[in-house]
Design a protein around this motif. Structure first.
Motif, PDB file in Angstrom:
ATOM      1  N   TRP A  91      -0.204   4.074   3.596  1.00  0.00           N
ATOM      2  CA  TRP A  91      -0.869   3.114   2.773  1.00  0.00           C
ATOM      3  C   TRP A  91      -2.512   3.259   3.133  1.00  0.00           C
ATOM      4  O   TRP A  91      -2.915   3.766   4.140  1.00  0.00           O
ATOM      5  CB  TRP A  91      -0.515   1.845   3.058  1.00  0.00           C
ATOM      6  N   ARG A 180       5.003  -3.892   2.378  1.00  0.00           N
ATOM      7  CA  ARG A 180       4.878  -2.235   2.502  1.00  0.00           C
ATOM      8  C   ARG A 180       6.323  -1.778   2.892  1.00  0.00           C
ATOM      9  O   ARG A 180       6.671  -0.753   2.284  1.00  0.00           O
ATOM     10  CB  ARG A 180       4.234  -1.874   3.552  1.00  0.00           C
ATOM     11  N   GLU A 330      -1.260   0.709  -4.344  1.00  0.00           N
ATOM     12  CA  GLU A 330      -1.559  -0.712  -3.800  1.00  0.00           C
ATOM     13  C   GLU A 330      -0.686  -1.907  -4.521  1.00  0.00           C
ATOM     14  O   GLU A 330      -0.745  -2.863  -3.836  1.00  0.00           O
ATOM     15  CB  GLU A 330      -2.998  -1.078  -3.950  1.00  0.00           C
ATOM     16  N   THR A 349       1.972   6.240  -6.688  1.00  0.00           N
ATOM     17  CA  THR A 349       2.626   6.510  -5.400  1.00  0.00           C
ATOM     18  C   THR A 349       2.548   7.973  -5.522  1.00  0.00           C
ATOM     19  O   THR A 349       3.113   8.681  -6.449  1.00  0.00           O
ATOM     20  CB  THR A 349       3.659   5.876  -5.109  1.00  0.00           C
ATOM     21  N   CYS A 392      -5.818   7.564   2.039  1.00  0.00           N
ATOM     22  CA  CYS A 392      -4.870   7.149   2.988  1.00  0.00           C
ATOM     23  C   CYS A 392      -5.297   8.162   4.199  1.00  0.00           C
ATOM     24  O   CYS A 392      -4.360   8.274   4.977  1.00  0.00           O
ATOM     25  CB  CYS A 392      -3.524   7.571   2.542  1.00  0.00           C
TER      26      CYS A 392
END
Ligand SMILES: Cc1cc2nc3c(=O)[nH]c(=O)nc-3n(C[C@H](O)[C@H](O)[C@H](O)COP(=O)(O)OP(=O)(O)OC[C@H]3O[C@@H](n4cnc5c(N)ncnc54)[C@H](O)[C@@H]3O)c2cc1C
Length: 501
Positions: A91, A180, A330, A349, A392
């Protein structure tokens, strides 16, 4: 000898072909493409062959059992290696989290990542996903036509034990307060091309499927398709490549062969369609086949498609990729709301496979709009992907890129519109709505990711085994038909050798 024509050399078709040939039937596989595997494919980027379809191999025993039923050993055809890191998750602005094939290590890793309460939540979640897997393995996945009532009778458990009515996202909230972790385990819905926000919580069983092992295939995943092909050929299967089937033929009220695009007619005692269900339902293989699956797509919502990039390149930064890596958005609800609205997510993602140094495969979910007139162009999307990796901690500089998008998938897999996993799971009914292998047309059988037990390599392979079993049963009970025009199937009924499947 009875003859079976299989339309499509996807993993379902390959599994059927291997088992049927081993049982003594004459098997011809007609494949529209130039190679076996279907979605199990590779792309070439910068002269390097990179897997560009499935990359996560789970449930290896399913494949081993199919080979064993055919009197072969999978390991004699392909080398596999078990991975201890299932995936590395990232993340923006926080440390990464590895999941292992060992629950105790995961408890420790999650404890370090999100605290003792999260570790306890994971422990409870892992136990629950194991239980659901064990219930459904014997009572649903391996069974030919499992209705809801049959499932309850076979498993002897209450439906509540498999959580079909809650959403995956909702149920995960009872285990994980950390957003998460909820996101990480919610991603398993996308293995069926579905959204965690409406897919049933039952899909948490995928977490356990991964806990039981994720394997890497030496030479790339495509070697698995070649392994099936080689074992099938050794048992006499004939593969016709670049041989699209145009029509499934009928005589005396049953399927009696196929007609290829080039006009050639192949008679058969039975036909297995390893195509998309949507191809049959949409009439792409003729009116008889369409009729045979009438109603089977009722209420179906397309699963996700994807945008993918097979790449060579170099990397820098403080994120060291494992074999499988996930870089999360996010805002998960916003990402899936955009997909549901038919849009590309603004902040997707990204799944990244790093199979060998200098080779990469990236994938983001996309709406299955490959048959729509306009789809989003590539460059902005790849830019977003690269930015996500960089945010990331991974800077990837590609030297060569081979991309695919819903439009290509729609062309490669006719009748799908680019959807890669059959119908999406949008509620508890969808898992039971997939048709089984038998159709309304005697002699026509189905195998593949859009029929029961569903998508993914192991499931599609199981569907191939179920189809082979049903074909053998059919051939043992029925007589050979003579096709119109006097072309007969190769021989009269011989009651060919039946294998234990
Ligand atoms: C990008 C991507 C990533 C994926 N990731 C994973 C993963 O990591 N792990 C996993 O387990 N699964 C994954 N999947 C899903 C998995 O690949 C599929 O569920 C599975 O391979 C489907 O197999 P199938 O038997 O349905 O055949 P398919 O792969 O759908 O093949 C069907 C074949 O039929 C042929 N065909 C169609 N029409 C005709 C015709 N008229 N005549 C002749 N031939 C025809 C096609 O050319 C094709 O070769 C992924 C899929 C994709 C696309």
């Amino acid at each position: 000898m009875r003859r079976v024509v299989i339309i499509g050399a996807g993993i379902g078709g390959l599994a059927s072909a291997l088992l049927l040939a081993n049982a003594g039937l004459e098997v011809v596989v007609c494949e529209a493409g130039a190679t076996p595997g279907g979605k199990l494919r590779h792309a070439v980027a910068g002269g390097v062959r990179i897997d560009a379809g499935p990359t996560v191999l789970t449930m290896l025993p399913v494949f081993q059992a199919i080979f064993a039923s055919a009197g072969a050993r999978l390991e004699d055809y392909v080398a596999v290696e078990r991975l201890d890191v299932l995936a590395r998750h990232a993340w923006e602005g926080v440390r990464s989290l590895d999941l292992f094939d060992d629950t105790a290590r995961n408890v420790a890793a999650i404890g370090e990542f999100a605290g003792a309460k999260a570790a306890l939540g994971y422990k409870a979640f892992a136990a629950r996903s194991k239980k659901i897997y064990e219930i459904l393995d014997g009572s649903f996945m391996q069974i030919a036509q499992p209705g809801l009532a049959g499932l309850v009778l076979r498993s002897g458990v209450s439906l509540m034990n498999i959580s079909p009515f809650a959403t995956l996202w909702g149920e995960l909230g009872t285990y994980f307060a950390n957003p998460r972790l909820r996101q990480l385990f919610g991603r398993y819905a996308t293995y069926c091309g579905s959204s965690p926000f409406n897919a049933p919580a039952t899909l948490m069983l995928i977490a356990h499927a991964e806990q039981r092992g994720v394997w890497r295939v030496q030479g790339g995943m495509f070697a698995l398709a070649r392994a099936f092909e080689a074992a099938a050929q050794a048992r006499g299967v004939q593969f016709l490549y670049n041989a699209p089937v145009q029509d499934i033929l009928i005589a005396s009220g049953r399927a009696c062969g196929v007609k290829l695009n080039n006009g050639e007619v192949l008679p058969a005692d039975a036909v297995v369609a390893n195509t998309e269900l949507g191809a049959l339902a949409g009439g792409l293989l003729g009116a008889a086949a369409q009729q045979a699956v009438a109603g089977s797509m009722k209420g179906a919502v397309r699963s996700f498609s994807a945008k993918t990039w097979a790449m060579t390149g170099s990397i820098s930064g403080n994120f060291q990729p494992a074999h499988h890596n996930v870089f999360f958005s996010e805002d998960y609800p916003a990402e899936f709301a955009q997909l549901a609205a038919g849009q590309m997510p603004a902040d997707p993602t990204v799944y990244l496979c790093a199979p060998e140094p200098g080779a990469f495969f990236a994938l983001i979910n996309a709406p299955a709009n490959g048959d729509a007139p306009q789809v989003e162009a590539f460059p902005p999307c790849l830019t977003r992907v690269m930015k996500k990796l960089q945010d990331c901690g991974l800077r990837l500089t590609p030297t060569a890129v081979t991309a695919a998008q819903p439009r290509q998938f729609a062309t490669m897999f006719p009748g799908s519109g680019g959807a890669l996993y059959g119908r999406a799971l949008t509620g508890w009914r969808d898992s039971f709505a997939r048709p089984g292998t038998r159709t309304k047309l005697p002699g026509l059988f189905l195998a593949g990711g859009s029929v029961h037990p569903g998508p993914g390599l192991p499931m599609a392979a199981i569907s191939g085994r179920l189809a082979a079993s049903a074909v053998m049963d059919f051939c043992a009970r029925s007589r050979t038909v003579v096709m119109p025009g006097g072309i007969s199937t190769p021989s009269a009924m011989t009651g060919g050798r039946r294998a234990q499947l």
